[in-house]
Scaffold this active site. Structure first.
Site, mmCIF file in Angstrom:
data_model
loop_
_atom_site.group_PDB
_atom_site.id
_atom_site.type_symbol
_atom_site.label_atom_id
_atom_site.label_comp_id
_atom_site.label_asym_id
_atom_site.label_seq_id
_atom_site.Cartn_x
_atom_site.Cartn_y
_atom_site.Cartn_z
ATOM 1 N N LYS A 116 0.197 4.841 6.627
ATOM 2 C CA LYS A 116 -0.383 5.592 5.515
ATOM 3 C C LYS A 116 0.120 7.038 5.605
ATOM 4 O O LYS A 116 0.689 7.456 6.619
ATOM 5 C CB LYS A 116 -1.911 5.600 5.601
ATOM 6 N N SER B 266 0.815 -1.217 0.000
ATOM 7 C CA SER B 266 0.000 0.000 0.000
ATOM 8 C C SER B 266 0.849 1.268 0.000
ATOM 9 O O SER B 266 0.374 2.320 -0.402
ATOM 10 C CB SER B 266 -0.956 -0.009 1.185
#
Lengths: 435, 207
Positions: free
Chosen positions: B162, B125
């Site tokens: 993230k 990710s």
């Protein structure tokens, strides 16, 4: 020429005790946030009994040291999560907390894996409640661990202040007895049970209660000499400490033998590693002897070194390290090995060291050892004989033993438990995995 | 979703005739290719990997060697002084003036050792910012997270790395860094249990 209108009150000490709330459970929660808000216990070796409980578990009435099999049904009913202890993780987290605290005062006594005294007497000019809040917030942010801070004019009082900081939300985790009015303080101490006093504990509390000393305030008002005759000199010291007279200095051995300390200030500054190692070996030999004399075993070792805080021209350095042992031991050789490994980690050249010391922690009694609880202990009669001989050599010829210890250097404290959380911070393969 | 990569399945099989088909090494990977059967569920992962591989190759192909910088002395064991031997008093070694500490990778990676933790990356990710599976990410809890920082967050009890961002409406969002579009941004709502555990300040890997 005398100025008689000037009255200088005696300098009152400001001693702080900082301790981590439900330390082992809190460490587990930092790396497993799913445990937050759930009832969690950490169990002793071989998952014997509860050695740390989350507040949720305390509320369910599970006592400290309660055997796991006894509250298994309760655990099932309430979904209590039982974790094996992960001393490698706890020791690393402890070292982080102690290292952060070292920034707040040069005079630190690491009292146990999750508690530290700081002498803040030199910080009078500051708002010490705010100073305590700074410590608390920094430790929470940097390590994720919640701590409480208690400040008083003696160690005994700082312990009690810490208890109040923990139990009474009004203090917001930081309680300073020294800034309370005498009346407020007496009101507060009148509400705290006598058994909460450092060194009184479960054994002496019933005896004191039978004599009518139910609260801390009752004992504070007692006659120290009379109680000395009925109990011991320790009780007299406790009463004097409750009244603000320092009887137990920082780094003195505490009445409750939760740990063994062996330390000394050097007569002259020591700079090189070998001399430090020599001293440390000697201190450890002494501590191990004491340990064997009281027929107990240590589960962790703490080593520290520091320069003098009173020489402003010398660069200041102070450091310490807790090292967990895979299984409790009282083997001098093993303990010296471990402590010298620790010294290597914290030693920095080119400083004038003024003091060094070792501390044995997580001490368990021999009876506890021989039962099933700590079956991992390996002390054969042969090694006992060797160890005694070694001990003598250590005492007589420190240098020889150092050679031997460093030759046989290995990490003997490998964790063997299977039912525990990963060593998140001390093994590469155990780092938390993030998606 | 992965149309730009979907020709992975269409590579022409090599014919028996010598010299037939696409010339070896002329495809987008610039090297011989082969056909492999893969589980359908794993195709996005494999496509991600190939895209990353291609990008890496592209970068290495574009890199024209202009200036070669030599890495400075790297040590295996950290925190050791370069020079440490006994010097007899009154006769200082001429080398002593040049004693410098060897470069220590932890010094380069860590600002605040008491607040720094390592975590292992899994998944793709955050591939575009250079965080690949098995990489070690350096997480500093002492830093205060700002918008744009890569953070280790705890979302309903789960860890995730993230990029911290904010939507037009001012809501906190966690953005993946993966241009394949295989991962979606996460908008933090009030019912979510959200906390920033630390700021990711670096990473390292072994080949």
């Amino acid at each position: 020429m005398k100025e008689n209108h000037m009255f200088v009150p005696p300098v009152s000490r400001n001693i702080a005790l900082i301790d981590v709330n439900n330390f082992y459970v809190s460490c587990e929660r930092v790396f497993n946030p799913k445990l937050v808000g759930k009832p969690v216990v950490v169990l002793s070796n071989n998952d014997g009994c509860a050695v740390a409980r989350s507040n949720e578990v305390k509320a369910l009435g599970v006592g400290m040291g309660a055997p796991w099999f006894k509250f298994k049904d309760l655990a099932k009913q309430h979904g209590i999560i039982g974790l094996s202890s992960n001393y490698a993780l706890y020791a690393d987290m402890s070292n982080r907390v102690m290292s952060i605290l070292r920034e707040y005062s040069p005079d630190q006594e690491v009292y146990s894996i999750d508690e530290s005294f700081l002498d803040l007497t030199g910080f009078q000019s500051r708002d010490l409640v705010q100073y305590g809040q700074d410590m608390r917030k920094r430790i929470l942010k940097w390590t994720g661990l919640p701590v409480c801070v208690g400040i008083g004019s003696t160690k005994t009082l700082s312990k009690l202040a810490n208890h109040c900081a923990k139990k009474r939300p009004v203090f917001n985790s930081v309680c300073n007895f020294n800034t309370m009015s005498p009346k407020d303080l007496e009101d507060l101490l009148g509400q705290v049970e006598v058994g909460e006093i450092w060194g009184v504990g479960r054994k002496l509390a019933p005896k004191l209660q039978a004599l009518g000393f139910n609260t801390v305030l009752d004992l504070k008002r007692a006659n120290p000499e009379r109680l000395r005759q009925q109990f011991s000199v320790v009780m007299e010291k406790t009463i004097r400490e409750l009244n603000g007279t320092v009887c137990i200095e920082l780094e003195e051995i505490s009445p409750a033998k939760k740990q063994i300390i062996s330390s000394r200030s050097f007569g002259y500054p020591v700079r090189d590693y070998n001399s430090l190692a020599e001293s440390i070996t000697l201190y450890m030999s002494r501590a191990a002897e004491k340990l064997r004399k009281q027929q107990s075993f240590a589960g962790s070792v703490y080593v520290y070194i520091r320069t003098s805080p009173f020489k402003p021209d010398d660069p200041f350095y102070s450091n310490g390290l807790t090292i967990p042992l895979s299984s409790p031991t009282n083997d001098t050789m093993q303990l010296v090995n471990v402590v010298l490994w620790g010294l290597k980690q914290i030693y920095k050249p080119n400083y004038n060291y003024a003091k060094a010391g070792v501390m044995l922690g997580e001490i368990v009694q021999e009876e506890g050892v021989q039962t099933d609880l700590f079956s991992q202990i390996q002390t054969s009669p042969k090694s006992t004989a060797l160890m005694t001989a070694m001990d003598n050599i250590n005492l007589k010829m420190g240098k020889e033993s150092i050679k031997l210890a460093s030759e046989g250097f290995k990490r003997p404290w490998k964790m063997k438990q299977e039912n525990k959380s990963p060593s998140y911070t001390t093994r590469w393969e155990d780092n938390p995995t993030i998606y | 979703m992965h149309s730009e990569n979907s020709n992975i399945n269409k590579i022409a099989p090599r014919k028996n005739r010598k010299g037939a088909g696409r010339r070896i090494g002329t495809g987008k990977f610039r090297e011989p290719t082969t056909v492999v059967r893969v589980p359908a569920s794993q195709t996005p992962v494999i496509k991600d990997f190939l895209a990353a591989y291609q990008r890496k190759k592209l970068v290495s192909n574009m890199d024209i060697v202009g200036e070669i910088t030599l890495p400075a002395l790297i040590t295996l064991s950290v925190n050791l002084p370069l020079y440490s031997s006994k010097v007899s008093a009154g006769f200082p070694s001429p080398a002593e003036e040049h004693v410098e500490k060897r470069l220590d990778p932890s010094e380069f990676l860590i600002d605040q050792k008491d607040a720094t933790f390592f975590v292992t990356i899994q998944g793709y990710s955050m591939m575009d910012v250079g965080l690949l599976p098995k990489d070690k990410a350096v997480v500093d809890r002492s830093k205060i997270a700002s918008i744009g920082d890569i953070v280790l967050a705890v979302l309903d009890g789960e860890f995730t790395i993230k990029t911290l961002s904010r939507s037009k409406e001012g809501k906190v969002r966690l953005l993946p860094a993966n241009s394949t579009g295989a991962y979606s941004p996460i908008e933090i709502t009030e019912e979510m249990n959200f906390e920033i555990w630390g700021v990711v300040t670096g990473s390292f890997r072994r080949f």
